[in-house]
Design a protein around this motif. Structure first.
Motif, PDB file in Angstrom:
ATOM      1  N   VAL A  30      -2.439   9.258  -8.480  1.00  0.00           N
ATOM      2  CA  VAL A  30      -1.750   8.502  -9.524  1.00  0.00           C
ATOM      3  C   VAL A  30      -0.641   7.649  -8.914  1.00  0.00           C
ATOM      4  CG1 VAL A  30      -0.391   8.658 -11.643  1.00  0.00           C
ATOM      5  CG2 VAL A  30      -2.320  10.213 -11.293  1.00  0.00           C
ATOM      6  N   ALA A  31       0.117   8.214  -7.974  1.00  0.00           N
ATOM      7  CA  ALA A  31       1.184   7.456  -7.323  1.00  0.00           C
ATOM      8  C   ALA A  31       0.613   6.246  -6.585  1.00  0.00           C
ATOM      9  CB  ALA A  31       1.946   8.364  -6.356  1.00  0.00           C
ATOM     10  N   ARG A  32      -0.509   6.431  -5.925  1.00  0.00           N
ATOM     11  CA  ARG A  32      -1.163   5.328  -5.219  1.00  0.00           C
ATOM     12  C   ARG A  32      -1.498   4.190  -6.189  1.00  0.00           C
ATOM     13  NH1 ARG A  32      -6.831   6.369  -2.108  1.00  0.00           N
ATOM     14  NH2 ARG A  32      -5.610   8.028  -1.117  1.00  0.00           N
ATOM     15  N   ASN A  33      -2.004   4.543  -7.375  1.00  0.00           N
ATOM     16  CA  ASN A  33      -2.348   3.540  -8.377  1.00  0.00           C
ATOM     17  C   ASN A  33      -1.118   2.783  -8.861  1.00  0.00           C
ATOM     18  OD1 ASN A  33      -5.094   4.243  -8.412  1.00  0.00           O
ATOM     19  ND2 ASN A  33      -4.745   5.871  -9.893  1.00  0.00           N
ATOM     20  N   LEU A  34      -0.078   3.516  -9.174  1.00  0.00           N
ATOM     21  CA  LEU A  34       1.125   2.889  -9.726  1.00  0.00           C
ATOM     22  C   LEU A  34       1.806   1.998  -8.693  1.00  0.00           C
ATOM     23  CD1 LEU A  34       2.529   5.922 -11.761  1.00  0.00           C
ATOM     24  CD2 LEU A  34       1.188   3.980 -12.606  1.00  0.00           C
ATOM     25  N   TYR A  43       0.823  -1.203   0.000  1.00  0.00           N
ATOM     26  CA  TYR A  43       0.000   0.000   0.000  1.00  0.00           C
ATOM     27  C   TYR A  43       0.862   1.260   0.000  1.00  0.00           C
ATOM     28  CZ  TYR A  43      -3.159  -3.635   1.664  1.00  0.00           C
ATOM     29  OH  TYR A  43      -3.862  -4.807   1.801  1.00  0.00           O
ATOM     30  N   PHE A  44       0.496   2.202  -0.857  1.00  0.00           N
ATOM     31  CA  PHE A  44       1.153   3.502  -0.878  1.00  0.00           C
ATOM     32  C   PHE A  44       0.781   4.295   0.361  1.00  0.00           C
ATOM     33  CE2 PHE A  44       1.402   7.980  -2.399  1.00  0.00           C
ATOM     34  CZ  PHE A  44       2.729   7.993  -2.794  1.00  0.00           C
ATOM     35  N   ASN A  45      -0.490   4.195   0.758  1.00  0.00           N
ATOM     36  CA  ASN A  45      -0.989   4.845   1.969  1.00  0.00           C
ATOM     37  C   ASN A  45      -1.856   3.841   2.721  1.00  0.00           C
ATOM     38  OD1 ASN A  45      -2.159   6.380   3.955  1.00  0.00           O
ATOM     39  ND2 ASN A  45      -2.848   8.026   2.611  1.00  0.00           N
ATOM     40  N   PRO A  46      -1.247   2.973   3.530  1.00  0.00           N
ATOM     41  CA  PRO A  46      -2.013   1.900   4.192  1.00  0.00           C
ATOM     42  C   PRO A  46      -3.196   2.411   4.999  1.00  0.00           C
ATOM     43  CG  PRO A  46       0.355   1.571   4.475  1.00  0.00           C
ATOM     44  CD  PRO A  46       0.181   2.922   3.865  1.00  0.00           C
ATOM     45  N   GLU A  47      -3.043   3.561   5.654  1.00  0.00           N
ATOM     46  CA  GLU A  47      -4.104   4.080   6.515  1.00  0.00           C
ATOM     47  C   GLU A  47      -5.392   4.304   5.746  1.00  0.00           C
ATOM     48  OE1 GLU A  47      -4.981   7.939   9.409  1.00  0.00           O
ATOM     49  OE2 GLU A  47      -3.043   7.702   8.429  1.00  0.00           O
ATOM     50  N   VAL A  48      -5.284   4.814   4.528  1.00  0.00           N
ATOM     51  CA  VAL A  48      -6.470   5.121   3.723  1.00  0.00           C
ATOM     52  C   VAL A  48      -6.917   3.924   2.891  1.00  0.00           C
ATOM     53  CG1 VAL A  48      -7.356   6.545   1.825  1.00  0.00           C
ATOM     54  CG2 VAL A  48      -5.980   7.587   3.634  1.00  0.00           C
ATOM     55  N   GLU A  49      -5.955   3.205   2.309  1.00  0.00           N
ATOM     56  CA  GLU A  49      -6.313   2.131   1.387  1.00  0.00           C
ATOM     57  C   GLU A  49      -6.953   0.936   2.081  1.00  0.00           C
ATOM     58  OE1 GLU A  49      -3.327   1.291  -1.774  1.00  0.00           O
ATOM     59  OE2 GLU A  49      -2.268   3.023  -0.925  1.00  0.00           O
ATOM     60  N   THR A  50      -6.711   0.761   3.377  1.00  0.00           N
ATOM     61  CA  THR A  50      -7.264  -0.399   4.091  1.00  0.00           C
ATOM     62  C   THR A  50      -8.412  -0.020   5.024  1.00  0.00           C
ATOM     63  OG1 THR A  50      -5.603  -0.180   5.861  1.00  0.00           O
ATOM     64  CG2 THR A  50      -5.049  -1.597   3.985  1.00  0.00           C
ATOM     65  N   LEU A  51      -9.006   1.146   4.822  1.00  0.00           N
ATOM     66  CA  LEU A  51     -10.168   1.525   5.627  1.00  0.00           C
ATOM     67  C   LEU A  51     -11.294   0.510   5.459  1.00  0.00           C
ATOM     68  CD1 LEU A  51     -10.397   5.372   4.872  1.00  0.00           C
ATOM     69  CD2 LEU A  51      -9.713   4.326   7.047  1.00  0.00           C
ATOM     70  N   SER A  52     -12.058   0.287   6.515  1.00  0.00           N
ATOM     71  CA  SER A  52     -13.252  -0.552   6.419  1.00  0.00           C
ATOM     72  C   SER A  52     -14.347   0.213   5.690  1.00  0.00           C
ATOM     73  CB  SER A  52     -13.733  -0.940   7.812  1.00  0.00           C
ATOM     74  OG  SER A  52     -14.239   0.205   8.504  1.00  0.00           O
ATOM     75  N   ARG A  53     -15.418  -0.486   5.297  1.00  0.00           N
ATOM     76  CA  ARG A  53     -16.516   0.189   4.628  1.00  0.00           C
ATOM     77  C   ARG A  53     -17.124   1.264   5.520  1.00  0.00           C
ATOM     78  NH1 ARG A  53     -16.472   1.011  -0.143  1.00  0.00           N
ATOM     79  NH2 ARG A  53     -18.535   1.888   0.229  1.00  0.00           N
TER      80      ARG A  53
END
Length: 445
Positions: free
Chosen positions: A125-129, A14-24
């Motif tokens: 974009v960085a998060r995607n790549l 994850y580029f930003n684990p805190e945001v990318e792994t948020l629960s629903r």
């Protein structure tokens, strides 16, 4: 929020684990907070103040995510009618860049950006790549147009934000593209799918084997609708993984949605956008899994936020969780645009349906052209498609192939088109978005 100064573990998915792994639940709570902030910010725009007054709304009426449906839709025509800066929510002196569409059918749509908007865009974009496995050790070649088109600068700044060595090759000049790929050790390329097909043709002519002679391993593809069959063909031709990308200038540009390594749909970043899928006729929401029009609301835009923007792109929700660990909504690849739909003899047809069938025939190359005409018998469709190899001496074989393609197309689109098999390289080549449909019917009306 992403911080450009943060030190990242290259092994982390994850580029930003805190945001990318948020629960629903956490995603929806963050969306509501940002939606209310965005609506309040939109009151700085004369356009949205007027819209809210006409609808009898105030920002205080937006208390839940469901209240979003109280807000009227925003359309491309609204942006054209308020050209150039009528929907801005900040003074012009706070903006540092604008992008716009080509404006071939009237005023272009203009989108303004503040410095913060550009930084947020680069982070997306960085998060995607990063998600597809790119790291600062990679070399990223951007074979996209720069300037008013967002694809060039959007990927450029995102790749730089991630920390890669970037090659701003721009569109076209295939021989130079290949030289850069070989000389600079390029490992990743951003390009439109149709151009990658052309690039492989030039590689073949030059005796370059991408598996043997390059370090290529990842493609970011998008900007034009393409089928799963087209993507798989690209992967097989080059021996790389090709990840589907979605973006549009009205939202920022590339970065809105991207596939993860699972390749099971586009993750749309719900900390930046609220996703709706509606029936393009009734404008009512459709159930998950049903095709409809994508509607997006921005949540972090400063210069020109947009509420319930009708994209005209047709897609569906695939799910709201993923084996990759991200719970941001997954959207299917774009099936086409509601305003690109062809109506022929009462049948609704999208170009991507034609491509899907053509790509199933290994004898056919990737370049094709659909021409619509009218004669005394009504509307007709002709599908010209290039042959992968030249075998014009086998007349019977070509006839049988054309009949097989015609039957398969009829099964898919429910009418019988004319099919013309043409020599490879004989159809117009495009180094930008491919032109797939030429409608000549208007000259007969």
């Amino acid at each position: 929020m992403e911080n450009e100064g943060i030190k990242r573990d290259y092994g982390c998915e994850y580029f930003n684990p805190e945001v990318e792994t948020l629960s629903r639940g956490e995603i929806e709570a963050l969306q509501l907070k940002r939606l209310r902030e965005t609506v309040q910010h939109c009151m700085n725009s004369a356009f949205y103040r007027s819209r809210f007054e006409e609808a009898g709304l105030t920002p205080d009426d937006i208390r839940t995510l469901d209240d979003l449906r109280k807000i009227p839709f925003t359309t491309k025509q609204d942006l054209r009618d308020t050209y150039p800066f009528g929907t801005a929510s900040v003074p012009l002196e706070k903006c540092v860049r604008l992008h716009s569409s080509s404006g071939t059918t009237g005023n272009p749509t203009v989108i303004l950006h503040t410095d913060r908007d550009l930084d947020e865009w680069a982070n997306q974009v960085a998060r995607n790549l990063w998600m597809v496995g790119l790291r600062p050790t990679d070399v990223f070649q951007n074979s996209s147009g720069y300037g008013m088109f967002t694809g060039g600068l959007g990927f450029q700044y995102g790749a730089e934000k991630l920390g890669m060595l970037t090659v701003p090759a721009a569109a076209g000049n295939s021989l130079r593209q290949i030289k850069f790929i070989k000389d600079f050790g390029t490992t990743a390329v951003h390009a439109v799918p149709s151009y990658l097909t052309r690039l492989k043709e030039v590689m073949d002519q030059e005796g370059v084997d991408p598996r043997r002679d390059t370090k290529l391993r990842i493609f970011a593809i998008g900007a034009e609708p393409h089928s799963e069959e087209q993507r798989r063909r690209i992967e097989e031709m080059f021996g790389v993984k090709a990840y589907n990308s979605f973006g549009m200038s009205e939202m920022c540009g590339p970065g809105v949605g991207f596939e993860c390594k699972e390749q099971n749909g586009l993750h749309f970043w719900e900390d930046y956008y609220i996703v709706e899928i509606v029936d393009p006729e009734t404008l009512e929401p459709v159930p998950d899994g049903e095709i409809g029009e994508l509607v997006l609301t921005t949540l972090r835009r400063e210069a020109m936020p947009l509420l319930r923007y009708r994209t005209r792109d047709l897609t569906r929700v695939l799910g709201r969780s993923c084996p990759c660990g991200r719970n941001h909504v997954r959207i299917d690849r774009m099936r086409g645009r509601s305003d690109d739909m062809m109506v022929l003899k009462g049948v609704n047809i999208f170009p991507i349906q034609i491509e899907k069938i053509l790509m199933q025939f290994p004898e056919l190359a990737s370049n094709y052209l659909i021409t619509l005409t009218t004669d005394n018998n009504g509307d007709n469709m002709t599908v010209e498609v290039e042959l992968e190899e030249l075998f014009t001496d086998d007349y019977v074989g070509l006839q049988n192939l054309a009949k097989s393609v015609q039957r398969a197309l009829k099964d898919e689109i429910l009418l019988t088109p004319y099919v013309k098999l043409v020599a490879k390289g004989s159809l117009p080549q495009s180094e930008g978005k491919a032109v797939r449909v030429v409608d000549k019917r208007s000259v007969y009306k």
